[in-house]
Design a protein around this motif. Structure first.
Motif, PDB file in Angstrom:
ATOM      1  N   ASN A 270      -8.563  10.083   4.203  1.00 55.99           N
ATOM      2  CA  ASN A 270      -8.375   8.692   4.591  1.00 55.99           C
ATOM      3  C   ASN A 270      -7.308   8.047   3.719  1.00 55.99           C
ATOM      4  O   ASN A 270      -7.125   8.429   2.567  1.00 55.99           O
ATOM      5  CB  ASN A 270      -9.681   7.902   4.477  1.00 55.99           C
ATOM      6  CG  ASN A 270     -10.575   8.070   5.690  1.00 55.99           C
ATOM      7  OD1 ASN A 270     -10.354   8.961   6.525  1.00 55.99           O
ATOM      8  ND2 ASN A 270     -11.587   7.229   5.794  1.00 55.99           N
ATOM      9  N   TYR A 286      -8.040   6.104   9.043  1.00 57.08           N
ATOM     10  CA  TYR A 286      -9.462   6.431   8.951  1.00 57.08           C
ATOM     11  C   TYR A 286      -9.683   7.783   9.634  1.00 57.08           C
ATOM     12  O   TYR A 286     -10.421   7.905  10.605  1.00 57.08           O
ATOM     13  CB  TYR A 286     -10.303   5.351   9.629  1.00 57.08           C
ATOM     14  CG  TYR A 286     -10.148   3.980   9.008  1.00 57.08           C
ATOM     15  CD1 TYR A 286     -10.725   3.685   7.772  1.00 57.08           C
ATOM     16  CD2 TYR A 286      -9.437   2.983   9.658  1.00 57.08           C
ATOM     17  CE1 TYR A 286     -10.582   2.427   7.196  1.00 57.08           C
ATOM     18  CE2 TYR A 286      -9.291   1.719   9.096  1.00 57.08           C
ATOM     19  CZ  TYR A 286      -9.865   1.449   7.868  1.00 57.08           C
ATOM     20  OH  TYR A 286      -9.726   0.198   7.305  1.00 57.08           O
ATOM     21  N   ALA A 305     -16.218   3.761   8.288  1.00 59.34           N
ATOM     22  CA  ALA A 305     -15.824   4.432   7.052  1.00 59.34           C
ATOM     23  C   ALA A 305     -16.790   4.106   5.927  1.00 59.34           C
ATOM     24  O   ALA A 305     -17.146   4.976   5.123  1.00 59.34           O
ATOM     25  CB  ALA A 305     -14.399   4.030   6.671  1.00 59.34           C
ATOM     26  N   GLU A 321     -10.294   9.700  -0.075  1.00 60.37           N
ATOM     27  CA  GLU A 321      -9.362   8.672   0.394  1.00 60.37           C
ATOM     28  C   GLU A 321      -8.424   8.329  -0.748  1.00 60.37           C
ATOM     29  O   GLU A 321      -8.781   8.407  -1.925  1.00 60.37           O
ATOM     30  CB  GLU A 321     -10.113   7.430   0.875  1.00 60.37           C
ATOM     31  CG  GLU A 321     -11.048   6.813  -0.145  1.00 60.37           C
ATOM     32  CD  GLU A 321     -11.850   5.657   0.429  1.00 60.37           C
ATOM     33  OE1 GLU A 321     -11.460   5.143   1.493  1.00 60.37           O
ATOM     34  OE2 GLU A 321     -12.853   5.270  -0.187  1.00 60.37           O
TER      35      GLU A 321
END
Length: 346
Positions: A270, A286, A305, A321
């Motif tokens: 992400n 995402y 998320a 992420e």
């Protein structure tokens, strides 16, 4: 503190999809899979207005090198059409197949000049096996090698590029727009294409109108420059949107056995950044949630998320992420490492 990927692989539940089923119930309870017609009506309207406004500006500006700025702007518009086509293909816009295909072919074939059927087939195989060395077409070693195993087996152009692929990656994206067009026409002869005549007709109409408008508005030299800038930046834009999603993440080998949840989470990255990044990347930042729930509308992905991140923490599954620029550094570092067997003569 999450477990390392190796620990997550070993900690898979019996029954394969049980963890994913529990996560799915949390997601569904929040209504995150419900269609968002208002959002897509506004988004499609803005993209279409920009598309038509760009062609109007082409004739208003006339014979000037400022047209190259318009070409750059139109590369963004075309990329946004491609991202909208992506959502249509995943049935994020409509529940039913027919309106999704009609909308997808209008957006992809007619407006953008990319085969919806070819891309849909390729993208579906990618979603089923992301970053799988043998099954994911997005990591096939055509020009770039994505694992050291591929590097050791590389030959010809892939081996030549593989030596310095970290340096060549972004320059190669300048050709991605042309590559999409080439593959779109080539795919018309493929047996997997469901509507080759329809898709071919729409592609021809697109390119006749596209080239016709540019050469009608500009003298030949400026027209060629406009097309070069537009196609080159279109390729860079799309490449910069799609590359952070999986490149540099876990590469899946035939020996690995992963349940659906871990296969999608461990191979996806992400990208943080807020509303601006959400808009620029069309929600594909995402990527974990998009791969877990491909039909989820873009506006729901942010909330999904947060739920997915919490669930993965509970299960000890690494959930990754990072920022956009950091993702590019990770991609280039991965490419440099995977090219090592070629540089060392392996």
């Amino acid at each position: 503190m999450t477990k390392a990927p190796e620990a997550a692989l070993a900690a898979q539940p019996e029954g394969g999809g049980s963890d994913f089923a529990r996560l799915s119930r949390r997601i569904a309870a929040e209504g995150l899979l419900d269609r968002r017609p208002g959002y897509y009506a506004v988004r499609a309207g803005l993209v279409l207005a920009a598309f038509l406004g760009g062609w109007w500006a082409l004739f208003v500006l006339g014979d000037t090198w400022w047209q190259l700025g318009l070409a750059a702007a139109m590369s963004v518009v075309f990329a946004q059409i491609g991202l909208l086509s992506h959502d249509l293909a995943h049935r994020q816009v409509f529940n039913r197949r027919l309106p999704s295909e009609i909308g997808g072919r209008i957006a992809a074939n007619l407006l953008m000049g990319m085969s919806y059927g070819w891309w849909m087939n390729k993208h579906t195989r990618h979603h089923a096996n992301p970053n799988h060395e043998e099954r994911d077409p997005d990591v096939s070693p055509d020009l770039v090698v994505w694992s050291q195993r591929q590097a050791r087996q590389a030959s010809g152009l892939a081996r030549f590029i593989g030596r310095r692929q970290a340096y060549l990656f972004f320059p190669l994206l300048l050709l991605e727009g042309l590559n999409l067009s080439f593959n779109s026409f080539r795919a018309l002869r493929s047996p997997v294409m469901k509507r080759p005549l329809l898709e071919g007709t729409l592609l021809v109409v697109h390119f006749v109108a596209y080239l016709g408008l540019v050469f009608a508005a500009l003298p030949p030299g400026k027209a060629v420059a406009f097309l070069a800038v537009h196609q080159a930046l279109l390729g860079v834009y799309l490449g910069c949107v799609f590359a952070p999603n999986h490149k540099g993440m876990l590469m899946v080998t035939p020996e690995m056995r992963l349940d659906f949840l871990r296969r999608q989470v461990l191979t996806s990255r992400n990208v943080r950044g807020g509303p601006v990044i959400d808009s620029v990347m069309g929600g594909l930042n995402y990527q974990v949630e998009h791969h877990l729930f491909p039909s989820m509308p873009t506006p729901a992905l942010g909330r999904a998320a947060r739920i997915t991140r919490e669930f993965c923490a509970e299960k000890g599954i690494p959930y990754y992420e990072t920022g956009l620029l950091r993702s590019y550094r990770e991609i280039l570092g991965h490419l440099h490492r995977t090219g090592e067997p070629i540089r060392s003569g392996g």
